[in-house]
Design an enzyme around this catalytic site. Structure first.
Site, mmCIF file in Angstrom:
data_model
loop_
_atom_site.group_PDB
_atom_site.id
_atom_site.type_symbol
_atom_site.label_atom_id
_atom_site.label_comp_id
_atom_site.label_asym_id
_atom_site.label_seq_id
_atom_site.Cartn_x
_atom_site.Cartn_y
_atom_site.Cartn_z
ATOM 1 N N TYR A 230 1.170 -0.960 0.029
ATOM 2 C CA TYR A 230 0.596 0.116 0.280
ATOM 3 C C TYR A 230 1.050 0.967 0.473
ATOM 4 O O TYR A 230 1.426 1.776 0.766
ATOM 5 C CB TYR A 230 -0.837 0.831 1.290
ATOM 6 N N HIS B 139 -4.436 -1.273 -2.245
ATOM 7 C CA HIS B 139 -5.471 0.416 -2.087
ATOM 8 C C HIS B 139 -7.114 -0.567 -2.664
ATOM 9 O O HIS B 139 -7.308 -0.142 -2.277
ATOM 10 C CB HIS B 139 -5.120 1.253 -2.034
ATOM 11 N N HIS C 288 -13.004 -3.859 1.767
ATOM 12 C CA HIS C 288 -13.823 -4.110 3.168
ATOM 13 C C HIS C 288 -14.410 -5.278 4.088
ATOM 14 O O HIS C 288 -15.369 -5.226 3.355
ATOM 15 C CB HIS C 288 -14.699 -2.776 3.874
ATOM 16 N N TYR D 25 -3.622 -5.279 7.695
ATOM 17 C CA TYR D 25 -3.138 -4.503 7.053
ATOM 18 C C TYR D 25 -1.367 -4.464 8.290
ATOM 19 O O TYR D 25 -1.452 -4.671 9.028
ATOM 20 C CB TYR D 25 -2.982 -2.814 7.454
ATOM 21 N N TYR E 18 -11.149 -2.034 7.604
ATOM 22 C CA TYR E 18 -10.340 -1.071 7.168
ATOM 23 C C TYR E 18 -10.474 -0.181 8.709
ATOM 24 O O TYR E 18 -9.441 0.946 8.674
ATOM 25 C CB TYR E 18 -11.348 0.200 6.857
#
Length: 402
Positions: A274, A322, A326, A334, A364
């Site tokens: 990301y 990206h 979700h 992450y 998220y």
């Protein structure tokens, strides 16, 4: 005189003598040495003693010795243990460490090495506080030498022959991705990529790596983003990421594109990266929410953003993290990552086994509360999805709480 420093307990015999006026000492603390550091921590610890040399009998629960030990020797051990500084364990001859030694940092990290006359000489390994290997290689007179491996917490590493200062600098250095064989081989300065080509780590012989370099590979260079530039080479895909994921139409209703696995994959595997422009939290908080669809917090100061038009793969495909959508039941998470091209970013790592063509999802992490005090305030679509998820999980009555 030969004795072993076990250095974890201080008996009354030693502590009583720390109060004697004849003893004068100074110590210098040593901070944790980072994976990129090439100065051994042992050189940062000093104990200077000025006293009348006396010999007394030692308590065998603290030291083992041939009937007696020098009072100066015992006091130097006690200083480290009492002050709560780092510890150094091993065998001493004439007040100098000889052979294998264990240097333990204040935070629990450790360096295992070979010592000659109190200096690091020979093979050494360094571990962080979590027990993860962060250095493997050789020392000569307290300076790294020869082929060395420097590991990041994300399990990527830099390997090559260090220069005279112990720096990972040269034209035959490589970054090896977390899979242990995909690599970028070429020129580095103090561990930072300058110019390299795609390569494969084929084997190792006594710690010396052997690489097969792709002659048709594009050239990769350090390309850390700024607040206004996402990358100099926006359409140059990451070779590791390209082996593992692809972008396709999401299976989640209304989500648009999504990220999918190219192959069956084990849990705890890095899949994608990301990267994006680097902006501040203040900037994110002060603008319309519609502009924050591809933002992720990197640290307390920085947010990574993939703004329009770079959210489209025809305009930017150097990283694809990206594109992961979700889920309240994600199969990935992450994690921080030190990338050879992009610098400190986030990666997407699996939290369970993944099947080929399965869509990759992450949580998220929006704040469920209206105030957004403990995290980014949730957008409307997230709140709707949360209500649906709670209704499915909790049954009747969940709607009343939303």
């Amino acid at each position: 005189m030969l004795y072993m420093w076990v250095g974890t307990r201080v008996n009354k015999w030693v502590t009583d003598r720390l109060r004697t006026p004849q003893a004068h000492w100074t110590t210098m603390n040593s901070p944790m040495v980072s994976a990129q550091s090439h100065t051994p921590p042992v050189t940062a610890l000093r104990a200077t003693l000025s006293m009348e040399k006396r010999t007394e009998r030692a308590n065998s629960s603290f030291l083992t010795a041939d009937e007696s030990v020098s009072y100066a020797y015992v006091l130097s051990v006690a200083i480290v243990a009492v002050i709560g500084l780092v510890t150094l364990e091993g065998f001493y001859v004439d007040d100098a460490l000889q052979g294998q030694g264990l240097y333990t940092y204040e935070d629990g990290g450790a360096l295992h090495g070979s010592y000659v006359d109190g200096e690091l000489n020979g093979p050494a390994q360094e571990f962080d506080a979590e027990g993860r290997l962060i250095f493997r290689g050789q020392y000569k007179d307290n300076v790294r030498c020869g082929i060395c491996w420097v590991y990041y917490p994300d399990r990527g590493c830099v390997v090559g022959e260090v220069n005279e200062e112990g720096e990972m600098t040269g034209k035959a250095v490589a970054y090896v991705y977390p899979d242990g064989h995909t690599a970028l081989y070429g020129s580095f300065v103090d561990g930072e990529l300058i110019e390299a080509r795609l390569a494969t780590l084929t084997n190792q012989e006594n710690g010396r790596p052997h690489f097969s370099v792709d002659p048709d590979s594009p050239v990769y260079s350090y390309d850390k983003s700024t607040p206004s530039c996402i990358a100099s080479h926006k359409m140059l895909p990451d070779p590791y990421e390209s082996q593992r994921v692809y972008v396709g139409q999401s299976l989640i209703s209304g989500a648009g594109e999504g990220l999918f696995a190219k192959t069956d994959t084990d849990a705890d595997t890095v899949m994608a990266f990301y990267n994006g422009v680097r902006i501040t939290h203040t900037e994110v908080d002060g603008r319309d929410w519609s502009l924050n669809g591809n933002t992720i917090s990197l640290d307390e100061d920085t947010v990574i953003d993939v703004p329009e038009p770079f959210n489209l793969t025809e305009n930017y495909c150097a990283s694809l993290g990206h594109k992961a959508n979700h889920s309240f039941t994600p199969n990935c998470k992450y994690d921080p990552f030190v990338h050879p091209r992009f610098g400190p970013i986030k990666c997407i790592r699996t939290i369970r086994k993944i099947q080929k063509d399965e869509e990759l999802t992450v949580a998220y992490g929006y704040d469920h509360e209206p105030s957004g005090k403990s995290g980014p305030e949730a957008p409307d679509w997230y709140k709707r999805e949360l209500c649906d998820f709670q209704e499915r999980e909790e049954g009747r009555g969940a709607k009343d709480t939303c």
